[in-house]
Design an enzyme around this catalytic site. Structure first.
Site, mmCIF file in Angstrom:
data_model
loop_
_atom_site.group_PDB
_atom_site.id
_atom_site.type_symbol
_atom_site.label_atom_id
_atom_site.label_comp_id
_atom_site.label_asym_id
_atom_site.label_seq_id
_atom_site.Cartn_x
_atom_site.Cartn_y
_atom_site.Cartn_z
ATOM 1 N N ARG A 33 -9.575 -4.974 -5.540
ATOM 2 C CA ARG A 33 -8.501 -3.987 -5.491
ATOM 3 C C ARG A 33 -8.964 -2.609 -5.010
ATOM 4 N NH1 ARG A 33 -3.894 -5.171 -8.639
ATOM 5 N NH2 ARG A 33 -3.002 -3.288 -7.731
ATOM 6 N N HIS A 79 -1.075 -10.708 -0.456
ATOM 7 C CA HIS A 79 -1.329 -9.707 -1.504
ATOM 8 C C HIS A 79 -0.234 -9.762 -2.560
ATOM 9 C CE1 HIS A 79 -3.715 -6.253 -2.753
ATOM 10 N NE2 HIS A 79 -2.614 -5.580 -3.013
ATOM 11 N N TYR A 123 13.484 2.033 6.415
ATOM 12 C CA TYR A 123 13.836 2.980 7.477
ATOM 13 C C TYR A 123 12.718 3.181 8.497
ATOM 14 C CZ TYR A 123 17.569 4.275 4.232
ATOM 15 O OH TYR A 123 18.641 4.253 3.388
#
Length: 745
Positions: A33, A79, A123
């Site tokens: 991680r 992931h 967006y």
């Protein structure tokens, strides 16, 4: 451990299980991680995002794709964590103010250096940058190992075949379990020169390497002011860099000066707006009286923060004061920690480059081994086609006489002629001598007739010569480490031309900012605060002239020094500190300023219990009493702290501070409860505790009862209170031992 004969129950030692589970968790966070791999300089989430984009075909010359699609593919295939963490990593890889070479080309609102957050992933759009392709090229040539994803439905690369030392170029930051990494970015040209220098001399020292890599080079520019510490940082992998903004002093209108900030420290990148807000707050609070205005004139051309000064202000001294009081001068803690062979390791710059170069040799060996195998296959096919052109008539006769492809292939590879009709015995004899390989036979059977044209045959011969030259070159590279080094260096030099740029961060040894603080003339003032919480300070003479009105109109009246601090103790157990200099100083009839606006005190959530000045309690002791009759005495020096708010005492759930007052030790206190019980005890029986302690019980209360007041009586002092309209003389109450039940009055 419970003993049982049931074989389905697994007996474990609880502490051992907790130890093993926490260790597994810690290793998972560290390796999978938070920390980057030394080879490609990427965390797993970054590597998976880039690979997912590669699989989606989002090359630099292809259209952008919605970020939500990229995040979805990454999360669903590689992931299995939150989409916000994936999108945050994607956004970070687009930031040109954080990375020397951004890895993702963002289209849309991906935030700014001011601290604006990126728009939602639905967006924005993204694709791979050209810099990312230096890490993804040759991924299909078997250069790096692949492993199964979380559900073993897909394969993902365990490391990317990065040609550039991304760990040094872009740096990284990450917090794991018990460890953290913080590697600064560097200049691409310098790092590539350093890698080449190491390849020329593997025994190069840190000092010699620093002739090429001067130090970190932040995308935001600014200055490093402790150049002498860089060598120690590069040798040990740990240390602190002192960063300072770049400023210039410009002339303004009416004989005034402007301090213009043109570059900010890297630690402020992404928080420029907070820097501006801190400057405006310091100006508003009149910490810097010389500042007239602060405005941001930054644009696409660069940063330009203008600090307009008042006429006659000392610009140079104020500039040093800004370095000392704001984030214009900050510290970057370096900790060059990365995962090496599955283990976290802190390294200096030479070991980092050594691991990168070794990885490049490993990649080059795999690359040219693969290329050599492909060229040998081509050579085999080309030689078969060339020989086939020499005996084309015989091959045509074999094909025409064969009943099927299997028969023709058997004749070409093994000389088996059973069932094939030949025109002559010589052709039959020649066919038996043919010995093409399986690959050559397939190429001959698939060959088109136009390949028999003279020019095509000539082109085949030239291609064969080129293949032989490639085989010789690849063999030379694989057998000669110096030849392999030349190939790697040639590739690095090409990338240097593409990504190289001049250094942005200036490195120097600058002295700490010398500030000439304005000397404050110490004087006695009177602190006034009315019942509405409006506070101010006035001159002692003004107070003496209006003593009667001041005492009548104000809840708190204190005489103190203007350099002192006001201590505000509240019922929630907090103590708020307020500098007297921060209070408005004016005339007696001035209204003042709400205490909420000057300190962390919140009148909607807490109430005043006691207000005094710090100088009055530092050499005294304070007694604390709560509604549940908890008592303690605290040395006043414990409240001489730097924090604006600190815990003055520890409270149990539902309890509140009822009483705070200085004591000498020869007094007595009287506790009064809601049910009209009283208890009088000597102050010297109350133990002294730290401010973080709860205290001891001063009076046993019945269920539902609580203290309503605590009275402090000096030696020989008399006082009274009322109970149901009748007076009670407090000084006549019997002095009992501590922790005694009260007496009903």
């Amino acid at each position: 451990i419970m003993k049982t004969t049931d074989s389905s129950i697994i007996q474990l030692d609880f502490s051992e299980e907790m130890r093993n589970s926490y260790r597994d968790y810690a290793v998972s966070v560290i390796i999978a991680r938070a920390l980057p791999d030394i080879r490609d300089g990427l965390k797993p989430v970054q590597r998976r995002i880039l690979y997912a984009m590669k699989e989606l075909g989002l090359a630099p010359d292809k259209p952008h794709r919605k970020s939500a699609r990229i995040v979805g593919d990454t999360m669903g295939k590689y992931h299995p964590h939150g989409d916000s963490s994936i999108y945050d990593a994607l956004v970070h890889m687009t930031e040109d103010y954080s990375l020397s070479i951004p890895l993702v080309d963002g289209h849309g609102n991906f935030g700014s250096i001011d601290g604006d957050s990126a728009a939602a992933m639905r967006y924005t759009e993204a694709r791979l940058s050209s810099g990312a392709m230096t890490m993804l090229d040759n991924l299909d040539k078997g250069l790096v190992p692949f492993g199964p994803n979380f559900d073993e439905s897909e394969k993902e690369p365990l490391v990317l075949p990065a040609t550039l030392p991304n760990l040094l170029l872009n740096g990284t930051t990450g917090i794991a379990v018990g460890m953290a990494t913080n590697i600064p970015p560097h200049n691409p040209s310098e790092v590539i020169d350093g890698v080449i220098a190491y390849m020329d001399d593997p025994d190069i020292s840190t000092y010699e390497l620093m002739q090429y890599i001067k130090g970190p080079d932040f995308p935001t520019g600014a200055m490093i002011t402790n150049a002498d510490d860089i060598r120690t940082i590069y040798e040990t992998g740990e240390g602190k860099l002192k960063l300072r903004a770049k400023t210039v002093i410009e002339d303004s209108d009416y004989g005034r000066k402007n301090i213009v900030i043109t570059e900010i420290p890297y630690t402020v990148a992404g928080n420029k707006q907070k820097l501006l807000e801190s400057l405006l707050t310091l100006t508003k609070d009149k910490v810097f009286d010389e500042i007239y205005d602060v405005r941001d004139e930054s644009s696409k051309e660069g940063i330009r923060i203008v600090i307009e000064l008042r006429k006659g202000a000392d610009a140079a001294n104020l500039e040093n004061l800004l370095y000392k009081k704001t984030k214009l001068e900050d510290t970057f803690g370096v900790n060059m920690l990365a995962v090496v062979d599955g283990r976290p390791e802190t390294m200096g710059i030479v070991p980092i480059i050594r691991h990168h170069v070794n990885f490049q040799y490993e990649l080059a060996k795999r690359k040219y081994t693969t290329l050599l195998a492909r060229e040998l296959e081509k050579k085999e096919v080309q030689e078969g086609l060339i020989h086939a052109c020499d005996v084309i008539d015989l091959i045509i006769e074999i094909l025409r006489g064969s009943a099927n492809v299997k028969m023709a292939r058997a004749c070409l590879t093994e000389g088996i002629i059973e069932g094939i009709a030949f025109k002559s015995a010589q052709s039959q004899k020649d066919a038996q001598s043919l010995r093409f390989t399986e690959r050559q036979a397939d190429a001959i059977l698939e060959m088109r007739l136009y390949k028999l044209i003279g020019l095509e045959i000539e082109a085949l011969m030239k291609e064969h010569e080129k293949t032989l030259a490639n085989i010789a070159e690849y063999n030379e590279i694989l057998s000669n480490r110096a030849a392999m080094a030349k190939v790697i260096i040639r590739e690095l030099e090409a990338y240097k031309k593409e990504y190289g740029r001049p250094r942005r961060t200036v490195i120097d040894n600058l002295k700490e900012a010398v500030v000439e603080e304005k000397k404050i003339e110490e004087m006695d003032v009177v602190f006034l605060m009315d019942r509405f919480g409006y506070a101010k300070t006035i001159d002692v003479a003004a107070y003496e002239r209006n003593r009667e009105a001041a005492d009548a109109e104000n809840r708190y009246v204190l005489t103190c020094k203007n350099t002192d601090k006001i201590c505000i103790f509240t019922n929630k157990g907090q103590m708020h500190l307020l500098k007297v200099l921060d209070l408005p100083f004016g005339k007696f009839r001035d209204k003042g300023t709400p205490i909420d606006n000057l300190s962390n005190y919140n009148s909607s959530e807490e109430n005043f219990v006691y207000i005094t000045n710090l100088g009055a309690i530092c050499n005294h002791r304070l007694i604390f009493g709560t509604k549940t009759a908890m008592l303690k005495i605290v040395d006043g020096s414990e409240f001489d702290v730097a924090k604006r708010t600190t815990a003055a005492t520890k409270l149990t759930d539902g309890d509140e501070v009822l009483f705070v007052h200085p004591v000498a030790g020869n007094e007595t206190i009287v506790m009064q409860s809601e049910r009209d019980f009283f208890l009088r005890i000597a102050v010297d029986t109350i133990p002294e505790k730290k401010k973080g302690a709860v205290g001891v019980r001063g009076m046993r209360l019945a269920d539902g009862d609580a203290l309503t007041a605590i009275h402090l009586l000096g030696e020989g002092e008399s006082a009274q209170t009322e109970v149901k309209g009748k007076p009670v003389m407090l000084n006549r109450l019997h002095v009992a031992g501590r922790d005694t039940k009260g007496t009903k009055k």
